[in-house]
Design an enzyme around this catalytic site. Sequence first.
Site, short mmCIF file in Angstrom:
data_model
loop_
_atom_site.label_atom_id
_atom_site.label_comp_id
_atom_site.label_asym_id
_atom_site.label_seq_id
_atom_site.Cartn_x
_atom_site.Cartn_y
_atom_site.Cartn_z
N CYS A 1 2.02 3.24 9.88
CA CYS A 1 2.25 4.61 9.43
C CYS A 1 2.97 5.43 10.51
O CYS A 1 2.50 5.52 11.64
CB CYS A 1 0.93 5.28 9.06
N PRO B 1 0.85 -1.20 0.00
CA PRO B 1 0.00 0.00 0.00
C PRO B 1 0.88 1.24 0.00
O PRO B 1 1.84 1.31 0.78
CB PRO B 1 -0.78 -0.11 1.33
N GLY C 1 7.28 -2.11 -2.41
CA GLY C 1 6.72 -0.77 -2.55
C GLY C 1 7.49 0.07 -3.54
O GLY C 1 7.21 0.06 -4.75
N ARG C 2 8.52 0.76 -3.04
CA ARG C 2 9.20 1.77 -3.86
C ARG C 2 9.79 1.21 -5.15
O ARG C 2 9.80 1.90 -6.18
CB ARG C 2 10.27 2.48 -3.02
N GLN D 1 -6.81 -1.31 2.86
CA GLN D 1 -6.15 -1.02 4.14
C GLN D 1 -6.85 0.14 4.84
O GLN D 1 -7.09 1.18 4.22
CB GLN D 1 -4.68 -0.67 3.92
C1 LIG Z 1 4.88 7.12 -1.06
C2 LIG Z 1 4.65 6.04 -0.02
C3 LIG Z 1 3.40 5.91 0.54
C4 LIG Z 1 3.17 4.90 1.50
N1 LIG Z 1 1.90 4.73 1.99
C5 LIG Z 1 1.63 3.67 2.81
C6 LIG Z 1 0.29 3.36 3.20
O1 LIG Z 1 -0.68 4.04 2.81
N2 LIG Z 1 0.11 2.29 4.02
C7 LIG Z 1 1.15 1.51 4.45
O2 LIG Z 1 0.95 0.55 5.19
N3 LIG Z 1 2.42 1.78 4.09
C8 LIG Z 1 2.67 2.81 3.26
N4 LIG Z 1 3.95 3.03 2.81
C9 LIG Z 1 5.02 2.09 3.23
C10 LIG Z 1 5.18 0.96 2.18
O3 LIG Z 1 4.01 0.19 2.10
C11 LIG Z 1 6.37 0.05 2.54
O4 LIG Z 1 6.13 -0.51 3.80
C12 LIG Z 1 7.70 0.81 2.59
O5 LIG Z 1 7.84 1.66 1.48
C13 LIG Z 1 8.88 -0.18 2.62
O6 LIG Z 1 8.86 -1.03 1.51
P1 LIG Z 1 9.83 -0.79 0.22
O7 LIG Z 1 11.23 -0.72 0.74
O8 LIG Z 1 9.55 -1.97 -0.66
O9 LIG Z 1 9.41 0.53 -0.38
C14 LIG Z 1 4.22 4.05 1.91
C15 LIG Z 1 5.48 4.22 1.34
C16 LIG Z 1 5.71 5.19 0.38
C17 LIG Z 1 7.09 5.32 -0.24
#
Ligand SMILES: Cc1cc2nc3c(=O)[nH]c(=O)nc-3n(C[C@H](O)[C@H](O)[C@H](O)COP(=O)(O)O)c2cc1C
Length: 332
Positions: A101, A16, A226-227, A70
């Site tokens: 969050c 998410p 995510g990213r 979510q």
């Molecule tokens: C722009 C952005 C928005 C995010 N929004 C949410 C969110 O709405 N809900 C959530 O649980 N995590 C959110 N996250 C966290 C991601 O889901 C994830 O846990 C985090 O980026 C680490 O994973 P990654 O290293 O694969 O990016 C967000 C991350 C980013 C970069």
Amino acid sequence: MKIGDLKIETPIILAPMAGVTDYPFRILCKEMGAGIVYSEFVSADGIIRENSKTLGLIRFEESERPIGIQIFGSDPDVMSKASRFVFDSFRPDIIDINYGCPVPKVTKKGAGSAALQDLCLMDDITAAVVESVPEIPVTVKMRSGWSDNSIVIPEVGHRLENIGVKAVTLHPRTTKQRYTGKANWNYIRELKDSCSIPVIGNGDVCNTEDMMRMFEETGCDGVMVGRAAQGNPWFFKNAVAALNGENPPPPPSLYDIAMTCARHFDLLLENKGERTGSNMMRKHFSNYIKGFPGASNFRQRLVTAPDLDSMREALDMFIDASMTVEDQLAEV
Ligand SMILES: Cc1cc2nc3c(=O)[nH]c(=O)nc-3n(C[C@H](O)[C@H](O)[C@H](O)COP(=O)(O)O)c2cc1C
């Protein structure tokens, strides 16, 4: 992987991300092979007030299934009513609770990762949501603790399992860490060893090698990304090939990238309207258009285009140029 009775074809999951994982982007990731897609976090308060903007975040297409919605909030009663409303009105496959969050605007109200400081409240919120939607699995996404001095792994694993949660996603950074430092994958392993529901690892997976390493080092059941998927829905295609032991598919051509931008843009305009859709697309363009000769030029034009018409014009130029480059490459 199974989450409750829900069978998941591929254990690679789109994370998410607020402002990113709306249905246009989720559709693209799903088509590339994501096993589950999650909505961005949605306020439980907004849901029970039936705020139209909030409810707009929940809309999804049948082709996205299995999809998780979510929600976040701090009041068990509101969270219970909100999840029931979401199920009755939209019928998603999963309700996910956000305990991750770190943004002060959210945690100050006791929502998101604030629950990591009060596990009794976490129990109450979780139980209220699980009881309100017996028809579908409830999952939880969390961080490893509020700070290094208050890590809640592995204790929360069996606690959440006993309440009836069907899978836990762990992004093993603390709230205080926000996005600094590294995700400590050891906590994913500890969580996995402490409970028998599926554990989904998340954090710092930048490519398929990282993904395979996360599976190996932590024993997790699924990996959430995510990213690394931003501007790169092809991540999931590569991931599926790696999981099947196949050679990586050829990288997307410039033309593929240009046409995916065009499709993403159309979906956003349809979903969000002209103004919001084109503003949101600027951010996506900068994620898609990088790493090839002339990228900064095209990116600059698209990101700074003052209105929808000039944005479309810049995109058409990019599509034309991508075809020319393809033709040149074909002749070589
Ligand atoms: C722009 C952005 C928005 C995010 N929004 C949410 C969110 O709405 N809900 C959530 O649980 N995590 C959110 N996250 C966290 C991601 O889901 C994830 O846990 C985090 O980026 C680490 O994973 P990654 O290293 O694969 O990016 C967000 C991350 C980013 C970069």
